[in-house]
Design a protein around this motif. Sequence first.
Motif, PDB file in Angstrom:
ATOM      1  N   VAL A  72       0.843  -1.208   0.000  1.00 45.43           N
ATOM      2  CA  VAL A  72       0.000   0.000   0.000  1.00 45.43           C
ATOM      3  C   VAL A  72       0.872   1.249   0.000  1.00 45.43           C
ATOM      4  O   VAL A  72       0.670   2.175  -0.804  1.00 45.43           O
ATOM      5  CB  VAL A  72      -0.941  -0.012   1.221  1.00 45.43           C
ATOM      6  N   MET A  73       1.859   1.316   0.890  1.00 48.44           N
ATOM      7  CA  MET A  73       2.718   2.496   0.971  1.00 48.44           C
ATOM      8  C   MET A  73       3.496   2.700  -0.318  1.00 48.44           C
ATOM      9  O   MET A  73       3.657   3.843  -0.789  1.00 48.44           O
ATOM     10  CB  MET A  73       3.685   2.369   2.149  1.00 48.44           C
ATOM     11  N   GLU A  74       3.966   1.626  -0.915  1.00 50.91           N
ATOM     12  CA  GLU A  74       4.723   1.746  -2.166  1.00 50.91           C
ATOM     13  C   GLU A  74       3.829   2.223  -3.311  1.00 50.91           C
ATOM     14  O   GLU A  74       4.246   3.033  -4.138  1.00 50.91           O
ATOM     15  CB  GLU A  74       5.383   0.414  -2.498  1.00 50.91           C
ATOM     16  N   ASN A  75       2.582   1.737  -3.346  1.00 46.97           N
ATOM     17  CA  ASN A  75       1.644   2.219  -4.355  1.00 46.97           C
ATOM     18  C   ASN A  75       1.402   3.716  -4.194  1.00 46.97           C
ATOM     19  O   ASN A  75       1.328   4.451  -5.190  1.00 46.97           O
ATOM     20  CB  ASN A  75       0.318   1.455  -4.262  1.00 46.97           C
ATOM     21  N   LEU A  76       1.277   4.174  -2.961  1.00 44.05           N
ATOM     22  CA  LEU A  76       1.057   5.602  -2.725  1.00 44.05           C
ATOM     23  C   LEU A  76       2.253   6.426  -3.185  1.00 44.05           C
ATOM     24  O   LEU A  76       2.095   7.505  -3.780  1.00 44.05           O
ATOM     25  CB  LEU A  76       0.776   5.857  -1.242  1.00 44.05           C
TER      26      LEU A  76
END
Length: 233
Positions: free
Chosen positions: A93-97
Motif C-alpha cells: 500500500v505504501m509503495e503504491n502511494l
Amino acid sequence: MLEVKGVNSAYGRAHILFDLSLSAQRGEVVVLLGRNGAGKSTTLKTLIGLVRPLSGEISFDGRRIEHLESYEIARLGLGYVPEDRRIFTDLSVMENLEVGRQPPRAGAPRWTPQKLFGLFPNLARMRERRGAHMSGGEQQMLTIARTLMGNPSAILLDEPSEGLAPVIVEQMVKTILELKQEGLCVLLSEQNLHFANLVADRAYIIEKGHIRYQGTMRELAANEPIRATYLSI
C-alpha cells in the motif's frame, strides 16, 4: 474547471462520441450516467488523453489540453481512476502511494499518506500489505488514494461503485463527499442511479455517444420519462 465542447472520439473507424459537451466546476460533483456501451468510459479516457479526440475542445483550469499526452495532463493536476483499478499488485500500500506522489500545487488540496489514511481507515491497517492480497473494494480505495497523492485539483472516477460490497459503497459515498468538501472538481461515470443521487450535484445522460439530457439531480429525480428511456434496464 473542466469544459468540453463538441468533442468527437473514435476507436479506429468506430465513431464513439458525437459532438459531446459538458462542464464541471471546482467543488462540484458531476455524474455521467448511461447504460453499458453508452460512451462513459471513452469520455473519461478522452479527457485524460488516453483517447485522442478527432475534433472539439477540452479545457482544464483554463488551459486547452486536447492535444496533450496523458502524462502531461496528469502533471497539470487532473487525476484519473480507471474502472479496472490497475494497482501495482507486487507493491505494498505504501509503495503504491509513493508511485503516485507529485509536488503540491497551488489551488489544490495537499495529500499525505497520513491524511489519506484518515480518509481510508481500512488502508491504514494494511500499510505493508501487497496489492495482490487486497479485496476489490480495498484495491478501489487504494487506486483513489494513489491518484490523490498527485494532489489533483480535479479527479475523474470511472464506475467507482461497480462490483463493491454495500458497506464499501457507503464508504465510497463518504469519500466522494469529502473530496467535494476539499474543493475538488469530481466527474464520475456511473450506472447506479442510487449511488449518483447520494453524491452528485448535476447529471449528464449519455446514450450511443450523444448527450441526451443534462440537469440537476433533483430535476432528474422528477423526470421519470427520461429515467425510463435512458437509464432503466
